[in-house]
Design an enzyme around this catalytic site. Sequence first.
Site, PDB file in Angstrom:
ATOM      1  N   LYS A  44      -0.989  -0.755  23.469  1.00 29.28           N
ATOM      2  CA  LYS A  44      -0.165  -1.276  24.557  1.00 29.28           C
ATOM      3  C   LYS A  44      -0.561  -0.626  25.881  1.00 29.28           C
ATOM      4  O   LYS A  44      -0.571  -1.267  26.922  1.00 29.28           O
ATOM      5  CB  LYS A  44       1.313  -1.032  24.247  1.00 29.28           C
TER       6      LYS A  44
ATOM      7  N   GLU B 106       9.310  -2.864  20.261  1.00 26.62           N
ATOM      8  CA  GLU B 106       9.967  -2.383  21.472  1.00 26.62           C
ATOM      9  C   GLU B 106       9.610  -3.406  22.553  1.00 26.62           C
ATOM     10  O   GLU B 106       8.436  -3.761  22.700  1.00 26.62           O
ATOM     11  CB  GLU B 106       9.432  -1.009  21.894  1.00 26.62           C
TER      12      GLU B 106
ATOM     13  N   ARG C 139      -2.744   0.211  10.693  1.00 20.36           N
ATOM     14  CA  ARG C 139      -2.682  -0.807  11.730  1.00 20.36           C
ATOM     15  C   ARG C 139      -4.017  -1.521  11.840  1.00 20.36           C
ATOM     16  O   ARG C 139      -5.032  -1.043  11.333  1.00 20.36           O
ATOM     17  CB  ARG C 139      -2.282  -0.174  13.063  1.00 20.36           C
TER      18      ARG C 139
END
Length: 560
Positions: free
Chosen positions: A277, A41, A267
Amino acid sequence: MSDVVNEAEEDGGGSDFIRDIVRADLQAGRHQGVVTRFPPEPNGYLHIGHAKSICLNFGIAEEFGGRCHLRFDDTNPTREEQEFIEAIQTDVRWLGFDWGEHLHFASDYFEQLYQWAEGLIEAGKAYVDDLPVDEMRAYRGSLTEAGRNSPYRDRAVAENLDLFRRMRAGEFPDGARVLRAKIDMAAGNMNLRDPVLYRILHSAHPRTGTDWCIYPNYDFAHGQSDAIEAITHSLCTLEFADHRPLYDWLLEAIGVDERPRQYEFSRLNLSHTALSKRRLTQLVEEGCVDGWDDPRMPTVSALRRRGVPAAAVRDFISRLAITKSDGLVEMAMLEHCIREQLNVDAPRRMAVLRPLKVVIENYPEDESEMLTAQNHPGNADMGSREVPFSRELYVERDDFMEDPPRKFFRLGPGREVRLRYAYFITCNEVIKDDDGEVTELRCSYDPETRGGNAPDGRKVKGTIHWVSAAHAVDAKVRLYEHLFNSEEPPSGDDFLADLNPNSLEVLPQAWLEPDLANLPAGQTVQFERMGYFCRDSANDAVFNRTLGLRDSWAKIKGKS
RNA sequence: UGGGGCGUAGCCAAGUGGUAAGGCACCGGGUUUUGAUCCCGUGAUCGCAGGUUCGAUCCCUGCCGCCCCAACCA
């Protein structure tokens, strides 16, 4: 040796559980070839956690002769910016990957997605809900209690269609209504409790401008985009595992022929830093760092600015296993990969970071000579260069001790050391200022030792680096350390309290050998005995330390 | 009415019904005109408890622990 290993060797791939699946799918003829995608994104900069996903997706495509798309998951215009779209492309390219023709945007599919949504409504599988957010939350139930059906759940198809078209036409304000999938409000999996598919957002989109005021959300965009692009293996991180049933339900409902399959892996978590983020954004916005590419950040752009080679990042990722177990990888692992790469590639130079003046009393004034220095001790192909030598030099302050402990091999009163590539020198006198601070060393050199060896065979324990005062180039140097003190900074907003106050140290006056005046930004070199450095891309007068060398003397010293 | 995922050395991990690869870190030792590099060497019975079996880390059962999910974020 197992078949899996043999096959892995044949196709050049590893054999983690995902590659095993890909291999099996190809062998069984379930797909013609493999197509993956990296789907960020555009709401922030890429970090080293993304690098894991990038290397996985592009790596698998390469290994199995397929292709990998770069697709921007740009379905939320309130958080996304063109700046990020560009930065992400730069970063992926820098990491060494190429998406060829396949640069895509979920926003390219908005019309198709909309048509599919109408189809869902017509099939009675989606409805427009008027419930306000907080009520919808209440209706959703909890982790242990079933949810309840919305009072709008049984609206007629025609009414749903009409409402949905008017949502698109912009008749309603943000938040007034949503489109929901009609699945099961009692599902144990919360994602199946009539998930929202579309919301009203009167917000300009970086690419589609004001064409739309309703936007699909992740679940209604991702799998469909995968299907449109004929993705075969949709790889994502573990937190999306709960979405897989919905991913499948939606693809089934809209009826695509070739169904992509989603697989999840864990992850990356790295010690002494933050990889969410939200946190990285906070560090930037609150000025804890100097921007997304502050060399202390774990972002790809920061690693680049810091002088870390892309190959080192790739090597690091390749040493990580693709699994479903979540762990915390030590920063030392990354650092090892960086040093290993740079040790091979970085040309050697000399620079004195914390200078101490040395005067060679028996060396003639107003004279100088050029000495030959190897550019790499283990690789003659990298050649050599000439370094000026003269009566006044700088050496590292840490390379002198007035009262040296045992095992200190460097300079001290009456001691002899080798100046790298130059001469043996002996310290005869220590000059101090009024505060007792050492300001200068008066030394003598042995002309017979030119180049660094004594004809009489005498040895010295220490070799130190130096720079000729009259010829040196000056610079500021920035030293970096871990951004956070803890291996795993605390969760919650107090993570800022764990910031390492010494993560940045600025050395105001360093002296570099003259050759370094021409070093281009982006080229990392080793300052012998000090570490790896590169010129800062934003400020010519500054050098950033990529990483120090391993320092066993510091360990010895630390113990005593 | 909960659902999903995971537990093999300090860290990342491979592995298999027959008695545990590798990398990083650490600690020793050697080489060295970078106290770098390089080279040698050192560590685990596989979350716990039962069971099946000649034999289990691997199969079964039951525990325990950790992570994710209740945005009109992705």
